[in-house]
Write an enzyme that holds these catalytic residues in place. Structure first.
Site, PDB file in Angstrom:
ATOM      1  CE  LYS A  41      -4.573   0.875   0.836  1.00 27.59           C
ATOM      2  NZ  LYS A  41      -5.645   0.161   0.102  1.00 27.59           N
ATOM      3  CB  THR A  76      -3.375  -3.178   0.323  1.00 26.38           C
ATOM      4  OG1 THR A  76      -4.525  -2.722  -0.379  1.00 26.38           O
ATOM      5  CG2 THR A  76      -2.602  -4.190  -0.516  1.00 26.38           C
TER       6      THR A  76
END
Ligand SMILES: O=c1[nH]c(=O)c2[nH]c(=O)[nH]c2[nH]1
Length: 326
Positions: free
Chosen positions: A13, A73
């Site tokens: 991320k 994520t």
């Protein structure tokens, strides 16, 4: 021809923003003569973090669409933000180390994690109370100038966690020195149009990366060993001021040697520099040493160099023998 590229297998991320108020302040750093830096209040600690995780366990998520081991994520984002709430240290390096280790503790299927964090800059404003001016403890100005960054990569081994990358950085420092720079003696051939210059203004962009001999000294728990990006910035500017530069190549070398002799706990320091020196427009202003310049057209030149402890030791020996010869 040998093909030497790593095969990719990772996900993560980016742009995870986490703003913490009243983190413990950073105090007790080693003060140096080139910088007024004494620490960070950390009343505001603002981070932009990128997380990348890797592991063979995730192969089937790519090849089969099997999500059974996939940590979303979105969950990684939550993990980072919540851990800024439980973090008890004082630096970005410390926060990333803490978060990376607790992340590996939590998820067995992850074999390595890399965290990169930009420390977003908020500067304390002045306030005046009862005619006394001092730094406000409440109001800050977001600053979009040079930024400090930290990176850590930790790998799971059979018995422990191994730090496989640790780096602290100062990114996009833009420095102009208005005179006292030359560039001459370079190759002259049928492709050369650049004149020799005995006194040019020099506008450089710098990314500076430094690495500690002992990874744990980067974390800030022992503040005397911690090197702040603000100190690297001030050292670089001070050397620039003091050096009659022959080229950007030589300037970054001299800065690197000074960084390593000032901070012997560092292993090496790497520079990425760019030349953005202005073009001359007006050379002769009557009764003034001033000139007028404008932005250069692209392209721009760049340099890459890692200064090592051996370089710094050699440079120091050279200086000492020059001084004793005087
Ligand atoms: O400091 C410099 N290094 C170079 O290698 C170079 N090349 C160039 O055209 N200008 C400059 N300046």
């Amino acid at each position: 021809m040998s093909k030497n590229h790593h095969k990719a297998l990772a996900y993560g991320k980016g742009s995870v923003l986490a703003y913490r108020t009243y983190l413990s302040s950073l105090t007790g750093v080693k003060e140096i003569s080139e910088s007024s830096f004494q620490g960070r209040s950390n009343i505001l600690f603002a981070a932009n973090v990128e997380v990348t995780v890797a592991g063979e366990a995730f192969r089937s998520s790519f090849s089969e669409g099997d999500n059974s081991l996939v940590v979303a994520t979105d969950s990684m984002k939550n993990f980072i933000q919540r851990h800024l709430g439980t973090f008890e240290g004082t630096t970005m390096e410390g926060f990333l180390d803490y978060t990376a280790r607790t992340f590996l503790d939590k998820y067995d299927q992850i074999s390595s994690v890399e965290l990169k964090g930009d420390l977003l800059s908020f500067e304390q404003m002045d306030r005046t109370k009862a005619e006394e001016r001092s730094a406000s403890q409440l109001v800050f100005k977001q600053s979009n100038n040079e930024q400090s960054q930290a990176t850590i990569q930790i790998q799971r081994t059979d018995s422990e966690y191994e730090v496989t990358k640790q780096q602290s950085s100062l990114k996009d420092l833009q420095l102009i020195k208005v005179q006292g720079n030359s560039f001459s003696g370079f190759v002259r051939d049928e492709y050369t149009t650049l004149p020799e210059d005995s006194n040019r203004p020099l506008f450089i962009y710098l990314n500076i990366h430094w690495t500690y001999e002992h990874d744990h000294e980067a974390l800030g728990d022992q503040p005397l060993k911690y090197v702040a990006a603000e100190q690297i910035r001030d050292l670089a500017a001070s050397i620039f001021d003091q050096t009659e530069t022959k080229s950007i190549q030589h300037l970054i070398y001299v800065i690197g040697c000074k960084v390593l002799t000032t901070f012997p706990q560092l292993l090496h320091v790497t520079f990425e520099s760019q030349n953005h020196t202005w073009d001359l427009i007006v050379d002769d202003i009557p009764n003034s040493e001033g000139k007028v310049y404008t932005e250069p057209r692209p392209p721009y030149g760049f340099q890459l160099f890692t200064v090592t402890r051996e370089d710094a030791a050699r440079e120091q020996a050279k200086q000492q023998s020059a001084e004793s010869a005087q």
